[in-house]
Design a protein around this motif. Structure first.
Motif, short mmCIF file in Angstrom:
data_model
loop_
_atom_site.label_atom_id
_atom_site.label_comp_id
_atom_site.label_asym_id
_atom_site.label_seq_id
_atom_site.Cartn_x
_atom_site.Cartn_y
_atom_site.Cartn_z
N ILE A 199 -6.09 16.21 -4.35
CA ILE A 199 -4.94 16.59 -5.18
C ILE A 199 -5.08 16.35 -6.58
CG2 ILE A 199 -2.65 16.41 -5.90
CD1 ILE A 199 -2.20 15.46 -2.83
N TRP A 200 -5.73 15.13 -7.15
CA TRP A 200 -5.74 14.95 -8.50
C TRP A 200 -7.10 15.44 -9.03
CZ3 TRP A 200 -3.67 14.01 -12.79
CH2 TRP A 200 -4.16 13.11 -13.88
N PHE A 211 -9.42 7.14 -15.45
CA PHE A 211 -8.68 7.01 -14.25
C PHE A 211 -9.27 7.18 -13.11
CE2 PHE A 211 -5.92 8.26 -10.93
CZ PHE A 211 -5.08 7.19 -10.76
N TYR A 236 -7.79 19.22 -8.83
CA TYR A 236 -7.11 19.88 -9.53
C TYR A 236 -7.75 19.85 -10.92
CZ TYR A 236 -3.30 21.53 -13.06
OH TYR A 236 -2.85 22.16 -13.81
N LEU A 273 -6.15 11.58 -1.04
CA LEU A 273 -4.96 12.26 -1.72
C LEU A 273 -5.48 12.36 -3.13
CD1 LEU A 273 -1.76 10.68 -0.14
CD2 LEU A 273 -2.57 13.02 0.24
N ALA A 274 -5.89 11.19 -3.65
CA ALA A 274 -6.21 11.21 -4.97
C ALA A 274 -7.32 12.24 -5.33
CB ALA A 274 -6.79 9.92 -5.57
N GLU A 303 -5.84 2.62 2.09
CA GLU A 303 -6.62 2.80 0.87
C GLU A 303 -7.30 4.15 1.10
OE1 GLU A 303 -6.69 1.63 -1.98
OE2 GLU A 303 -8.33 2.62 -3.00
N TYR A 330 -8.64 10.01 -20.71
CA TYR A 330 -7.91 9.08 -19.99
C TYR A 330 -7.72 9.56 -18.35
CZ TYR A 330 -3.51 11.78 -20.13
OH TYR A 330 -2.57 13.06 -19.96
N ILE A 331 -7.66 10.90 -18.29
CA ILE A 331 -7.77 11.34 -17.04
C ILE A 331 -9.04 11.05 -16.16
CG2 ILE A 331 -7.93 13.52 -15.46
CD1 ILE A 331 -6.13 14.79 -17.88
N ASN A 339 -7.34 23.61 -11.80
CA ASN A 339 -6.68 23.59 -13.34
C ASN A 339 -7.06 24.89 -13.77
OD1 ASN A 339 -6.00 23.76 -15.80
ND2 ASN A 339 -6.34 21.53 -15.98
N PRO A 340 -6.13 25.79 -14.12
CA PRO A 340 -6.50 27.30 -14.52
C PRO A 340 -7.35 27.13 -15.56
CG PRO A 340 -4.00 26.56 -14.73
CD PRO A 340 -4.65 25.59 -13.98
N ARG A 341 -7.28 26.27 -16.43
CA ARG A 341 -8.17 26.31 -17.50
C ARG A 341 -9.65 26.21 -17.22
NH1 ARG A 341 -3.83 22.89 -18.83
NH2 ARG A 341 -2.27 23.83 -19.90
N ILE A 393 0.13 16.57 -12.82
CA ILE A 393 -0.30 18.19 -12.50
C ILE A 393 0.68 19.06 -12.77
CG2 ILE A 393 -0.96 19.52 -10.44
CD1 ILE A 393 -2.49 16.99 -9.35
N PHE A 452 0.90 -1.20 -0.03
CA PHE A 452 -0.10 0.03 0.08
C PHE A 452 0.70 1.16 -0.18
CE2 PHE A 452 -3.94 -2.59 1.10
CZ PHE A 452 -4.69 -1.42 0.24
N LEU A 477 -5.07 7.12 0.33
CA LEU A 477 -4.85 6.99 -1.04
C LEU A 477 -5.98 7.69 -1.79
CD1 LEU A 477 -3.35 6.50 -3.76
CD2 LEU A 477 -4.09 4.18 -3.80
#
Lengths: 338, 230
Positions: B182-183, B128, B186, B178-179, B172, B124-125, B191-193, A320, A305, B175
């Motif tokens: 952050i991801w 995911f 964003y 955070l995903a 998990e 694909y983003i 995301n500035p766009r 990013i 993990f 994870l």
């Protein structure tokens, strides 16, 4: 005439003040030991011990568990005045004048002392004197500072713990114990128990001399019980709930509460815990840190993990930053073009 | 002429809401136990009413999330059965175009090309994100249910499974958090766009402009189809 009243009132005031001041210390001081022992400067200086105070402050004594026990019940060989220079240390297992409720026998801590003596904390003839000294005696855990903190809310929230040790004593035993603790106004919060045990068991330098698991405390803290307790969930198991209070035996001892044959019984021993615990459930409750030796599967799951999380986040972060970099780059280039 | 293109149906938007509201509650009631000494999570824990209440709230939110996911599985099954889509119409299934898009996007990011990849319905983003939640749901709900009824599960599973569930649930969760913060944040907020936010989660539609920018290939296909049916 007014002068006499004045003089009398001063006398009364003095008497009241004296009574008020001395009252707490007088509770069990039938032999008036505190006539001298309340003096702040009472003490001796010896080459070996240095300065040693014999002061018994009224505050500490009147709030202690033993405030109703007369001094000589424990300090048994002080029979003459002035006292002898060499006196024996206090032994907790000696019977004192207090009788057990509904019984005529003298009260003593012999039962607890006997359990302690054969426990992992007891004297081991194979150990050196220093090594035996390094183990906790009665007073290490039951020091006054520990036992005497009066916390009513703690007393209430912890009464469920009583049943864990006194299950065999039936309802009468539970009531006796609870009333005794309420009377003494003492109770240990689970978190204090963990802190007390940790004072030795979390000290790797200290524990290295013994053949024990060095990650017991950190293992407990990463387990649900340890985390929930820190968050104030008082009914989770503290050290004593599984390892017993006095008869702390190593896991390989067949009489131990944590011996593989007994652990299911320990987990399910009362309704507050996992009363329907299965054998497989019981063995899963270990709280050492997983290593490649003691629990390889868990060790690799944990590292799996960590690698998964670190790897995924590294890729996502890279994406990013690149995306943001392109955006900043575009602005910069557009400015250059202008 | 500007027009709006439906991207998410009402059902899909509700499924997203019934996923993220419990998610936030689960994070707020779970992480204080994962980090019992953290001051920050202490504040959250007291706001939740202490550990005893937090545990109840956590399980309630978990039940809502699991039901939402179960509904989603039924929804998928129903649509697959009823519409019998071809593989090309199952837009969330990863395919060769994703690999191509990743390479194109990397070239774009590194200034090797000025062409942004032309995404179809789901980039694909987005694929995911979808499959990360799909995998995460099995790990989190599976381990969570085991930890909810540890004694019951120990009757027919080896003891090690409970220990694995404990670690899996905790790690998990980290994870996933955070995903998401952050991801996912964003991609849909910071995301500035996109900034300040992509409103498609409640509006359900994208404008022609947004479609051209984010999903040009899909837009092209829609227009071609409309041309053909005229």
């Amino acid at each position: 005439m007014p002068a006499t009243i004045y003089r009398h009132s001063i006398l009364v005031l003095l008497l009241v003040m004296l009574t008020a001041l001395s009252a707490p210390a007088q509770q069990a001081d039938a032999e008036n030991c505190n006539l001298c022992h309340s003096l702040a400067l009472l003490g001796i200086a010896t080459p070996s011990d240095g300065l040693r105070s014999f002061e018994v402050t009224a505050e500490a004594y009147s709030h202690s568990t033993h405030r109703n026990v007369i001094c000589r019940d424990c300090h048994t060989d002080i029979n003459v005045f002035p006292h002898p220079e060499e006196v024996a240390t206090v032994e907790c297992y000696k019977a004192c004048h207090i009788t057990k409720p509904f019984a005529l026998t003298g009260y003593s801590h012999a039962e607890q002392a006997d359990a302690h003596a054969i426990s992992a904390h007891g004297f081991n003839s194979e150990y050196s004197a220093e090594k035996n000294e390094a183990k906790p005696d009665c007073k290490y855990c039951h020091s006054n500072t520990f036992r005497n903190i009066i916390k009513d809310e703690v007393l209430e929230s912890n009464s469920q713990h009583c049943a864990r040790c006194h299950e065999g004593d039936g309802l009468a035993g539970v009531i006796l114990h609870v009333s005794s603790h309420s009377g003494h106004r003492t109770a240990e919060a689970s978190i204090d128990v963990v802190e007390l045990c940790s004072s030795c068991h979390a000290d790797q330098g200290h524990m290295k001399q013994f053949d024990v698991n060095l990650t017991q405390v950190s293992g407990y803290e990463r387990h649900f019980h340890g985390k929930a307790l820190k968050r104030g969930m008082n009914e989770v198991a503290n050290c004593m709930d599984c390892h017993r209070n006095h008869l702390n035996l190593p896991a390989d001892d067949p009489n131990s509460s944590i011996h593989p044959n007994n652990i299911q019984q320990t987990c399910s021993s009362n309704a507050y815990c996992h009363s329907d615990a299965t054998a497989k459930f019981a063995v899963s409750a270990i709280h050492s840190e997983p290593t490649t030796q003691n629990n390889p599967i868990l060790f690799f799951v944990e590292w799996g993990f960590i690698i998964l999380t670190a790897g995924t986040m590294a890729l996502l972060f890279a994406h990013i930053f690149l995306d943001f970099g392109r955006w900043v780059g575009d602005i910069w280039m557009r400015r250059k073009e202008k | 002429m500007s027009r709006d293109y439906t991207r998410f149906t009402m059902s899909q938007r509700l499924q997203h809401i019934f996923m993220f509201v419990p998610f936030i509650i689960l994070v707020l009631t779970g992480f204080p136990i994962k980090f019992p000494e953290s001051e920050f999570w202490s504040v959250v824990m007291s706001a939740a009413g202490g550990i005893e209440k937090a545990r109840v709230i956590h399980r309630f939110a978990a039940a809502v999330m699991i039901l939402d996911f179960a509904f989603h599985i039924l929804y998928l099954g129903y649509n697959l059965y009823k519409k019998r889509p071809s593989l090309a119409d199952m837009h969330l299934v990863p395919n060769g175009r994703d690999g191509k898009n990743i390479i194109e996007n990397m070239k774009y990011f590194l200034f090797l090309s000025d062409e942004r990849p032309r995404f179809h319905r789901f980039s694909y983003i987005e694929k995911f994100d979808y499959w990360a939640v799909f995998w995460g749901m099995f790990i989190m709900a599976g381990s969570g249910i085991i930890l909810w009824f540890p004694v019951l599960f120990s009757k027919f599973l080896p003891g090690i499974v409970i220990q694995i569930a404990y670690i899996a649930h905790s790690d998990e969760a980290m994870l996933a958090l955070l995903a998401i913060i952050i991801w996912h944040f964003y991609n849909v907020h910071f995301n500035p766009r996109i900034w300040p936010a992509n409103k498609v989660w409640y509006k359900g539609t994208l404008s022609e402009e947004e479609m051209e920018h984010e999903h040009p290939l899909e837009l092209e296909e829609i227009k071609a189809r409309e041309e053909a049916s005229k």
